[in-house]
Design a protein around this motif. Structure first.
Motif, PDB file in Angstrom:
ATOM      1  N   LEU A  30     -49.090  37.750 141.345  1.00  0.00           N
ATOM      2  CA  LEU A  30     -48.023  37.335 140.444  1.00  0.00           C
ATOM      3  C   LEU A  30     -46.726  37.922 140.965  1.00  0.00           C
ATOM      4  CD1 LEU A  30     -49.941  38.261 137.242  1.00  0.00           C
ATOM      5  CD2 LEU A  30     -49.139  35.977 137.711  1.00  0.00           C
ATOM      6  N   VAL A  31     -45.696  37.127 140.970  1.00  0.00           N
ATOM      7  CA  VAL A  31     -44.391  37.636 141.398  1.00  0.00           C
ATOM      8  C   VAL A  31     -43.439  37.475 140.226  1.00  0.00           C
ATOM      9  CG1 VAL A  31     -42.546  37.387 143.064  1.00  0.00           C
ATOM     10  CG2 VAL A  31     -44.875  36.913 143.742  1.00  0.00           C
ATOM     11  N   TYR A  32     -42.907  38.583 139.799  1.00  0.00           N
ATOM     12  CA  TYR A  32     -41.935  38.543 138.707  1.00  0.00           C
ATOM     13  C   TYR A  32     -40.540  38.797 139.270  1.00  0.00           C
ATOM     14  CZ  TYR A  32     -45.759  39.001 135.382  1.00  0.00           C
ATOM     15  OH  TYR A  32     -46.885  38.803 134.647  1.00  0.00           O
ATOM     16  N   ARG A  33     -39.597  38.040 138.805  1.00  0.00           N
ATOM     17  CA  ARG A  33     -38.225  38.212 139.240  1.00  0.00           C
ATOM     18  C   ARG A  33     -37.372  38.139 137.996  1.00  0.00           C
ATOM     19  NH1 ARG A  33     -37.357  37.082 144.811  1.00  0.00           N
ATOM     20  NH2 ARG A  33     -39.300  35.981 145.102  1.00  0.00           N
ATOM     21  N   ASN A  34     -36.238  38.800 137.990  1.00  0.00           N
ATOM     22  CA  ASN A  34     -35.415  38.628 136.798  1.00  0.00           C
ATOM     23  C   ASN A  34     -34.071  38.035 137.116  1.00  0.00           C
ATOM     24  OD1 ASN A  34     -33.297  40.474 136.986  1.00  0.00           O
ATOM     25  ND2 ASN A  34     -34.365  42.070 135.884  1.00  0.00           N
ATOM     26  N   SER A  35     -33.540  37.348 136.152  1.00  0.00           N
ATOM     27  CA  SER A  35     -32.186  36.810 136.237  1.00  0.00           C
ATOM     28  C   SER A  35     -31.400  37.432 135.104  1.00  0.00           C
ATOM     29  CB  SER A  35     -32.208  35.295 136.072  1.00  0.00           C
ATOM     30  OG  SER A  35     -32.403  34.667 137.283  1.00  0.00           O
ATOM     31  N   LYS A  38     -31.376  18.924 133.977  1.00  0.00           N
ATOM     32  CA  LYS A  38     -30.915  20.272 134.321  1.00  0.00           C
ATOM     33  C   LYS A  38     -31.132  21.250 133.177  1.00  0.00           C
ATOM     34  CE  LYS A  38     -27.671  21.350 137.771  1.00  0.00           C
ATOM     35  NZ  LYS A  38     -26.322  21.658 138.171  1.00  0.00           N
ATOM     36  N   HIS A  39     -31.025  20.728 131.963  1.00  0.00           N
ATOM     37  CA  HIS A  39     -31.131  21.600 130.793  1.00  0.00           C
ATOM     38  C   HIS A  39     -32.491  21.503 130.127  1.00  0.00           C
ATOM     39  CE1 HIS A  39     -26.472  21.703 130.216  1.00  0.00           C
ATOM     40  NE2 HIS A  39     -26.879  22.323 131.291  1.00  0.00           N
ATOM     41  N   SER A  40     -33.448  20.907 130.825  1.00  0.00           N
ATOM     42  CA  SER A  40     -34.688  20.589 130.106  1.00  0.00           C
ATOM     43  C   SER A  40     -35.496  21.815 129.717  1.00  0.00           C
ATOM     44  CB  SER A  40     -35.550  19.652 130.953  1.00  0.00           C
ATOM     45  OG  SER A  40     -35.846  20.274 132.169  1.00  0.00           O
ATOM     46  N   CYS A  41     -35.245  22.958 130.331  1.00  0.00           N
ATOM     47  CA  CYS A  41     -36.039  24.117 129.917  1.00  0.00           C
ATOM     48  C   CYS A  41     -35.275  25.007 128.932  1.00  0.00           C
ATOM     49  CB  CYS A  41     -36.498  24.911 131.120  1.00  0.00           C
ATOM     50  SG  CYS A  41     -35.168  25.614 132.051  1.00  0.00           S
ATOM     51  N   LEU A  42     -34.108  24.518 128.482  1.00  0.00           N
ATOM     52  CA  LEU A  42     -33.330  25.352 127.567  1.00  0.00           C
ATOM     53  C   LEU A  42     -33.818  25.196 126.133  1.00  0.00           C
ATOM     54  CD1 LEU A  42     -29.655  24.874 128.778  1.00  0.00           C
ATOM     55  CD2 LEU A  42     -31.242  26.717 129.285  1.00  0.00           C
ATOM     56  N   ASP A  43     -33.695  26.257 125.410  1.00  0.00           N
ATOM     57  CA  ASP A  43     -33.975  26.250 123.987  1.00  0.00           C
ATOM     58  C   ASP A  43     -32.709  25.789 123.270  1.00  0.00           C
ATOM     59  OD1 ASP A  43     -35.924  26.635 122.197  1.00  0.00           O
ATOM     60  OD2 ASP A  43     -36.213  28.761 122.622  1.00  0.00           O
ATOM     61  N   ASN A  44     -32.771  25.679 121.962  1.00  0.00           N
ATOM     62  CA  ASN A  44     -31.580  25.225 121.242  1.00  0.00           C
ATOM     63  C   ASN A  44     -30.416  26.198 121.368  1.00  0.00           C
ATOM     64  OD1 ASN A  44     -32.579  22.824 120.436  1.00  0.00           O
ATOM     65  ND2 ASN A  44     -33.471  23.643 118.534  1.00  0.00           N
ATOM     66  N   ASP A  45     -30.736  27.472 121.618  1.00  0.00           N
ATOM     67  CA  ASP A  45     -29.661  28.456 121.722  1.00  0.00           C
ATOM     68  C   ASP A  45     -29.033  28.491 123.112  1.00  0.00           C
ATOM     69  OD1 ASP A  45     -31.697  29.531 123.096  1.00  0.00           O
ATOM     70  OD2 ASP A  45     -31.830  31.402 121.966  1.00  0.00           O
ATOM     71  N   GLY A  46     -29.494  27.627 124.004  1.00  0.00           N
ATOM     72  CA  GLY A  46     -28.879  27.571 125.326  1.00  0.00           C
ATOM     73  C   GLY A  46     -29.467  28.535 126.324  1.00  0.00           C
ATOM     74  N   ILE A  47     -30.528  29.233 125.926  1.00  0.00           N
ATOM     75  CA  ILE A  47     -31.202  30.157 126.835  1.00  0.00           C
ATOM     76  C   ILE A  47     -32.606  29.605 127.065  1.00  0.00           C
ATOM     77  CG2 ILE A  47     -31.956  32.536 127.192  1.00  0.00           C
ATOM     78  CD1 ILE A  47     -29.834  33.343 125.108  1.00  0.00           C
ATOM     79  N   ALA A  48     -33.066  29.698 128.312  1.00  0.00           N
ATOM     80  CA  ALA A  48     -34.374  29.150 128.645  1.00  0.00           C
ATOM     81  C   ALA A  48     -35.447  29.724 127.729  1.00  0.00           C
ATOM     82  CB  ALA A  48     -34.704  29.483 130.086  1.00  0.00           C
ATOM     83  N   SER A  49     -36.414  28.891 127.357  1.00  0.00           N
ATOM     84  CA  SER A  49     -37.409  29.383 126.408  1.00  0.00           C
ATOM     85  C   SER A  49     -38.669  29.823 127.139  1.00  0.00           C
ATOM     86  CB  SER A  49     -37.744  28.305 125.381  1.00  0.00           C
ATOM     87  OG  SER A  49     -38.311  27.216 126.028  1.00  0.00           O
ATOM     88  N   VAL A  89     -37.627  36.626 127.571  1.00  0.00           N
ATOM     89  CA  VAL A  89     -36.174  36.710 127.555  1.00  0.00           C
ATOM     90  C   VAL A  89     -35.787  37.913 126.733  1.00  0.00           C
ATOM     91  CG1 VAL A  89     -34.074  35.546 126.825  1.00  0.00           C
ATOM     92  CG2 VAL A  89     -35.948  34.212 127.755  1.00  0.00           C
ATOM     93  N   LEU A  90     -34.826  38.671 127.250  1.00  0.00           N
ATOM     94  CA  LEU A  90     -34.357  39.841 126.509  1.00  0.00           C
ATOM     95  C   LEU A  90     -32.878  39.673 126.216  1.00  0.00           C
ATOM     96  CD1 LEU A  90     -35.084  43.429 126.724  1.00  0.00           C
ATOM     97  CD2 LEU A  90     -32.916  42.916 127.737  1.00  0.00           C
TER      98      LEU A  90
END
Lengths: 336, 1129
Positions: free
Chosen positions: B768-773, B803-814, B865-866
């Motif tokens: 598993l490779v974890y990366r953060n943004s 482009k936005h298909s993985c965003l939640d309603n708050d604009g942050i990826a879910s 998400v934090l």
């Protein structure tokens, strides 16, 4: 080098390498394949058949054919396994991909012969090519006060472990009529899928399809299928006394016996079949030359360990059918 | 008869009973580690600093006065470092945990508060608990919230119970202050110098650092010091120290052959220096002119200045009270003596690389240097503020407390730790790379970093001395664990049981020494100091006195140490060469525990070990009872240490606890390292740090920039004791793969491995490779702030655009969503106008889209998400991305024997060979890997691993021990396997038996972090650099593959000129340029601007770089003119 003077094709196990022994008469190995002759010599003897494991002897067959069956069983005989997992909710510690991978490896009880290969993933699953399952489980604190004193996870929590038995079959279309409940589902009820703690929840939809071992090892119908050549042991020099017991120790139990002849103890070969080719006699300089170990090249002891969806003999028969189909399609290709 | 017996068997009086082996005495090692831990040295040193040394520093600098007002003062009465907390705004602070700091990108620090007494107006005011700064706190130190916590409590704080601590969390990053190795301070070092033999001393006190050298030049002895312009004959220095008679000078130097000193003494007479006054005057004339003279510094005469320098700067560590130079004169005499001795006999020369002459500088001492510097600056700032403000007439009284800013000290410490630049002004010290980011690739890499020792030596110089393995390194530093290449031998690692001392109070030692008959040096006549019967006693480099009975002194000291009356870490040893007894209690010495042996019998008995096993005894009890003691490198060399019980003789003084502790943490992973060629162990030490596995029990709570995990990590079948001691078996990094040593296809040459596809399908090598943004929501001075908007909807389908298909309603990826290349993780936008302060001009603020995108060809999943705030109270959004990777061709694997290889081919299970049991290997390894590497340890690992699997137990491959091949072979026989581990295999392809027997069994394989997916790169067309219009460079910028100079040379050599043009121009930065035939300059759009005509302009193809050069030259007033002629004439 020790050479056997007989008509059986065999290999001799020497200390450092395996040596071919040339038989006096032509054997299956060097003949051109001839069906009539093959029919005459070929024999199958079932030695052991318990649960999902079968051991049988194939005598008088060329290694390429024996190996073809082995290969077909491992990689071409199809079976059903979970291929797609729809994750509706997974709050457990285990990652979605890992969870899906683990679920895929769970052996399923479903006769693949009753299904078709799924040709196109864009079409929705139908009763002919897909089995649908459901895994819905939630872990919570155990309200049962009787076990409050305990510190075992099983007592404190409800559903701390997710087992394969929690997977529920969801029949599609006429599947309910076609199969009985006992016929479909995980073979082993106690395969641990995940561990959970209160608040963790799994809500999955699983889709099993038919495929073969070439695609992924999970589709292989066997745990393993393999063969070995029939060992033969010959004591060429008499081994007596202490050396006899030492010789006995060098082989698997039951291979070498010790016979009393007067006050002499003499080592004799009891049953070479279950020797594991450990060749431990080469540790002793005095025993090295007393024994010749060989294997008969056209006598295969075949073992099939089925995963459980199909019986070993069925799997073997399937392999033969597959071979036949392949040959026919090759012939068709050649003729056209 | 008796005589014959005596001759044959020796004196029966010397007979002793054979020493029985103390079984399981290695259990002392876990006992040691239980109280000390693997990183105890860091924590001890830091604890010493925050509890003891910081008080000393503040006390040493406790008064701030000012020239403007003689009555004004600030006096620090106490200093205190609190427990870590975080400021929540509005002056509310709450206790924090290291994990919170890691997640929120904060510094894990505690307030430093002082109690002060100062004057406000005419009044004296006392204040307590004033904050002067914040101290980053080392994890698991005494002030850390994690210290002395149970596993449960640690888990509550999201901390891994196995984490060693010993590092800092600064701005969310874990930083380690590496152990710095350097020459010991305040000790004489005799060596070959520029002019001949020299004796140098680097003195280090709280406020001064200076180097004094005594050397021979011609036939005279000189003293050199950087405050004096020229070397000064020692005789003059002696006279300046009030040793006037030449006879006494000779006595102080104390060598039998006085004639050697004659030329030096003559120098005095030549210069007519007979009095102290004259000598000081001479010295005064040689003082280096000060670069700046402060107005405040009083004007001193050169004589006074010379006296001051002599008292405080020259040999600064030798105390001079009331200008009584006696001690310093004796010290200088001893230095001259050493030089003369070194001249006569080379054996008197010291070895710089000897570990007895080295000290380790740890986090505590480094931070204390930094803190003292910052504190002095803090006080200086207060002083200058007072000086500026007091003379002004003001309405309110001057209250200095208002001017105490905590930022100075805080920023200084945080900056130093986060950058690793250790700049200490008063010592003119500038060091780079003191700290490093704790590598969290695997648990072992983190642990290995904590034990790393960095040498101060320059890594560019080509000298072998400091790099080679020193015999005195034995047991202290790991002989295997060092990097290859540039810093080979300069970066080292501590061995398993090494302890680094901290400073110990000298006063009790001085008293004890005096009580043991050490004559104070002030009381001893000069002639007696170097008398044959006398031994000089030195304490931490200072001369304490003289003794005639050195044996008693040493015995008493050792006895007191064993009885626990003085610290365990005090060392005492005689030097018969120097006729000295050295007592050391300073910090930074390497030491390790040994079992004491008396009269040929070890004091630790079997009963003691049984008690230890039953938990009745602990390691401390062994220390208290005087069964075990710590020896430092110097004292170790005065001892007679047996490795095993069977080696004990009448003379033996100590017994090794366990031989495998000679190795460090990383080398401890190697099974059977004593069977391997030594470089192989070194390679494994480097590779063990790149292995993927488990980081810690809290790994799922972490949000690191990059984190690798193995999906199914396993405990190695062949363990070692070090593995258990370092908890590698709890946090493993690798898998037991069944390997077959044979060749297969041709894809296994050059160490490539063949993998079984079915094994991969079943989860082998899956990682598993974890990366953060990360992104930060800023606020701007004009009341505007960054905003996040929900996904953009497609009007027709009413679905979010791709482009936005993985965003939640708050604009942050879910979480749980898959993100593809170029999709948006956070739909952030920034106000276009933000610089102008004040309220926004209109109600509508214009925004510019600055989305946080995902850039990787392979998709990832969103783990979590934090959303939080950081120290500056700005919103922080961290997104953890996850990838699961299955091994593919080109991924790197390695066994634990420095045998790395990439996957060359992945083979279907049915094509793999199989044995009589139906087992087919996971990995096929080419046998050519063995003969030249000579990694016999790997062969043994395989064998004992195989025996372990059939027997159902773990075998041990501990260094200098482990399961024996014979036993392992017998176990294999017991289960019907070949005793050599070679099995009968069948080819999976032909189905026939293989001609050779195949050596096969489980070997522990590590997956290394180098994966094809992160390196794969190809480009046909793509981005270009703006300036040169050439393709960009590097994989991250989708760069081109460079046709380099050497490749170019090949093409030239071959004469492929069109190919050259194609590669270097057409495919790179081809450009059409208009050239004026008349003036030769570049034109534009068919028009020559200098000729003002288009008549002679023709179009030429050239590299853009060439055009750029021409224009740039033109900009510098250089015209390059081109003259064109017809191509095919």
């Amino acid at each position: 080098m020790n050479t056997f003077n007989d008509e059986k094709p065999r290999v001799i196990m020497t200390e450092h390498k395996i040596v071919n022994n040339n038989p006096t008469a032509p054997t299956v190995l060097d003949d051109q394949f001839d069906v009539k002759k093959f029919k005459k010599i070929f024999r199958i003897v079932i030695v052991r058949y318990e649960n999902n494991e079968m051991e049988f002897d194939m005598i008088g067959i060329h290694p390429f054919l024996a190996n073809t069956f082995r290969r077909l069983i491992i990689s071409d005989v199809p079976s059903m396994a979970i291929e797609k997992v729809h994750i509706l909710n997974n709050t457990s510690i285990i990652q979605d991909e890992v969870l899906a991978h683990r679920l895929g490896l769970i052996p399923l009880r479903a006769d693949p012969r009753l299904f078709e290969y799924k040709a196109d993933w864009s079409t929705p699953p139908n009763e002919k090519d897909t089995l649908e399952f459901e895994l819905k489980i939630k872990c919570s604190n155990n309200k049962d006060s009787s076990k409050k004193e305990s510190s075992r996870a099983e007592d404190i929590y409800k559903n701390p472990n997710v087992y394969s038995k929690h997977i529920k079959w969801v029949p599609i279309g006429n599947q309910k009529k076609k199969f009985k409940d006992v016929e479909v589902g995980p073979i082993h009820p106690d395969i641990l899928i995940s561990k959970m703690r209160p608040g963790h929840e799994l809500d999955l939809k699983l889709f099993a399809v038919k495929s073969n071992g070439k695609d992924h090892a999970k589709f292989s119908p066997v745990a393993t299928a393999f063969y070995r050549l029939l060992p033969e042991i010959k004591i060429v020099k008499p081994v007596e006394g202490e050396a006899a017991y030492r010789l006995q120790q060098c082989f698997s139990p039951g291979v070498i016996g010790v016979r009393s002849e007067g006050d002499k103890k003499l080592a004799v070969v009891k049953d070479a079949r279950y020797d594991t080719s450990s060749r431990n006699i080469f540790r002793y300089d005095d025993l090295k030359d007393a024994v010749v170990m060989s294997k008969i090249q056209d006598h295969f002891i075949f073992t099939i360990e089925s995963v459980g969806a199909m019986q070993p003999d069925v799997i073997f028969k399937e392999a033969i059918t597959l071979l036949k189909e392949k040959c026919l399609s090759l012939l068709n290709e050649l003729n056209s | 008869m008796d005589n014959i017996n005596k001759e044959l068997f020796g004196d029966p009086k010397l007979y002793r009973k054979p020493v029985k082996e103390i079984e399981e005495k290695w259990k002392l090692v876990p006992a040691f580690l239980k109280i000390k831990g693997l990183v105890r040295q860091h924590i001890d040193s830091f604890n010493y600093f925050i509890n003891v040394e910081i008080k000393k520093i503040v006390e040493a600098n406790n008064k701030v006065t000012c020239d403007a007002d003689p009555l004004f003062y600030i006096k620090y009465t106490n200093v205190h470092v609190g427990t870590p907390d975080v400021d929540e705004g509005f002056n509310i602070s709450k206790p924090t945990t290291p994990h919170e700091c890691r997640l929120r990108d904060m510094t894990y620090s505690a307030p430093i508060s002082v109690d002060i007494e100062y004057t406000r107006g005419g009044q004296r005011v006392a204040r307590t608990g004033l904050l002067i700064g914040r101290m980053p706190i080392m994890l698991k130190s005494s002030n850390c919230v994690l210290s002395n916590k149970s596993e449960y409590e640690l888990a509550k704080m999201n901390e891994c119970p196995l984490d060693p601590g010993g590092y800092f969390v600064v701005k969310g990053q874990e930083k380690v202050i590496l152990i710095q190795e350097q020459l010991s301070k305040n000790r004489m070092l005799v060596e070959e110098g520029k002019w001949g033999v020299q004796c140098q001393v680097t003195s280090l006190t709280h406020d001064k650092k200076s180097r004094t050298v005594v050397f021979i030049k011609g036939n005279k002895y000189y003293m050199g010091h950087n405050t004096f312009t020229d070397p000064i004959p020692v005789s003059i220095v002696f006279k300046a120290m009030d040793v006037l008679s030449d006879k006494e000078i000779c006595e102080l130097i104390g060598i039998p052959d006085i004639h050697k000193l004659t030329p030096t003494l003559e120098e005095c007479h030549k210069l007519k220096i007979y009095t102290q006054e004259a000598a000081l005057k001479h010295l005064g004339s040689k003082i280096v002119a000060k670069r700046y003279v402060t107005s405040a510094s009083k004007i001193k005469t050169p004589t006074d200045e010379a006296r001051d320098l002599l008292a405080t700067t020259v040999l600064a560590h030798v105390p001079v009270e009331e200008y009584d130079f006696r001690l310093k004169a004796v010290y200088l005499g001893l230095m001259v003596k050493r030089v003369i001795q070194g001249q006569i006999d080379k054996k008197f020369l010291d070895d710089r690389d000897y570990y007895g002459n080295k000290r380790m500088e740890l986090a505590g001492s480094l931070i204390s240097l930094m803190f003292e510097d910052a504190f002095k600056r803090f006080n200086f700032d207060l002083k200058s503020i007072a000086e500026k403000t007091i003379p002004k007439i003001r309405a309110t009284q001057f209250d200095v407390v208002k001017y105490m800013r905590s930022e100075l000290i805080t920023n200084c410490l945080v900056f130093a730790i986060s950058t690793g630049n250790w700049t200490i002004k008063r010592f003119r010290m500038e060091r780079l790379g003191v700290t490093q980011v704790l590598s969290r690739l695997s648990y072992i890499s983190a642990l290995g970093m904590m034990t790393r020792v960095n040498s101060q030596f320059e890594s560019t110089r080509k000298v072998s001395g400091p790099r080679s393995l020193q015999p005195s390194q034995w047991g202290m530093l790991c002989p295997s664990d060092t990097p290859e290449g540039e810093s080979c031998g300069l970066v080292k690692n501590l061995a398993l049981m090494t302890h680094v001392t901290t400073d110990i109070d000298e006063y009790p030692l001085i008293r004890l020494a005096k009580n043991c008959g050490v004559e104070d040096i002030g009381m001893v006549a000069s002639i007696a100091i170097h008398s044959p019967a006398a031994f000089i006693v030195c304490l931490n480099g200072n001369i304490l006195g003289v003794t005639t009975n050195y044996k008693k002194l040493i015995n008493v000291f050792r006895l007191m140490r064993r009885k626990g009356k003085i610290s365990n870490y005090v060392s005492i040893y005689p030097s018969f060469l120097h006729k000295c007894v050295y007592i050391s209690s300073d910090g930074g010495r390497l030491c390790r525990p040994y079992i004491i042996v008396e009269n040929g019998q070890p004091l630790v008995t079997q009963q003691h070990i049984v008690d230890l096993e039953n938990g009745i005894r602990s390691f401390e009890d062994f220390l208290h009872d005087g069964l075990i003691e710590f020896l430092d490198v110097n004292e170790e060399n005065d001892s007679y240490i047996a490795c095993y019980e069977k080696d004990i003789t009448q003379q033996t003084t100590h017994l090794e606890i366990a031989t495998f502790t000679l190795l460090g943490v990383c080398a401890g992973l190697v099974p059977y390292p004593h069977h391997n060629q030594s470089p192989r162990n070194t390679y494994q030490c480097a590779m063990g740090k790149q292995a993927m596995g488990t980081i810690g029990y809290n790994q799922r709570n972490r949000m690191d920039t990059l984190l690798y995990n193995l999906v199914y990590p396993q405990i190695p079948m062949c363990k070692s004791k070090s593995i258990e001691l370092t908890n590698f078996d709890k946090l493993p990094a690798g898998q037991n793969a069944t390997i077959a040593v044979m060749s297969y296809s041709g894809y296994d040459i050059e160490d490539a491995l063949i993998l079984n596809k079915a094994s991969i399908d079943r989860g082998f090598g899956r990682c598993l490779v974890y990366r953060n943004s990360k992104c930060i929501m800023k606020r701007y001075p004009n009341q505007t702030f960054d905003r996040i908007q929900g996904p953009m909807m497609d009007t027709q389908t009413n679905q979010a655009m791709w482009k936005h298909s993985c965003l939640d309603n708050d604009g942050i990826a879910s979480p749980g969503e898959q993100v593809q290349n170029r999709q948006v993780l956070v739909n952030k936008s920034v106000p276009t106008v933000s610089a102008v302060p004040g309220t926004p001009s209109s109600t509508t603020v214009e925004y510019k889209e600055t989305p946080l995108g995902y850039r990787n060809i392979e998709p990832s999943y969103i783990e979590k998400v934090l959303i939080s705030t950081n120290e500056e109270d700005t919103t922080l959004i961290k997104i953890l991305l996850r990838q699961t990777r299955r091994p593919e061709i080109g991924d790197k694997f390695s066994s634990r024997h420095g045998q790395k290889g990439v996957i060359g081919l992945i083979v279907e299970q049915e094509d793999m060979p199989f044995n009589e049991y139906g087992i087919c290997p996971d990995i096929i390894m080419n046998p050519h890997g063995y003969p030249s590497r000579m990694t016999v340890g790997k062969l043994l690992e395989l064998l004992s691993g195989k025996a372990g699997t059939v027997e159902g137990k773990f075998h041990y491959g501990t260094a200098f021990g482990g399961s024996k091949v014979e036993d392992v072979g017998n176990e294999l026989i017991k289960h019907g396997y070949n005793y050599q581990g070679k099995d009968f295999f069948y080819s999976g392809i032909t189905g026939e038996p293989l001609e050779a027997y195949i050596y096969s069994g489980p070997v522990y394989y590590q997956k290394l972090k180098h994966m094809v997916q992160d390196k794969i790169h190809a480009r046909a067309r793509g981005p270009r650099a703006v300036l040169t219009r050439q393709p960009t460079e590097g994989r991250s910028r989708d760069g081109g593959l460079r046709l380099g100079e050497m490749e170019r040379d090949c093409l030239i050599g071959y004469g492929a000129s069109m190919m050259l043009v194609e590669r270097l121009m057409v495919s790179s930065d081809q450009c059409e340029v208009d050239v004026c035939n008349q003036c030769g300059r570049l034109g534009y759009c068919g028009w020559c601007n200098s000729c003002k005509s288009s008549g002679q302009v023709s179009t030429v193809t050239m590299p853009y770089a060439c055009k750029l050069l021409l224009t740039e030259l033109q900009a510098m007033n250089i015209t390059a003119r081109l003259s064109l002629s017809n191509y095919c004439k």
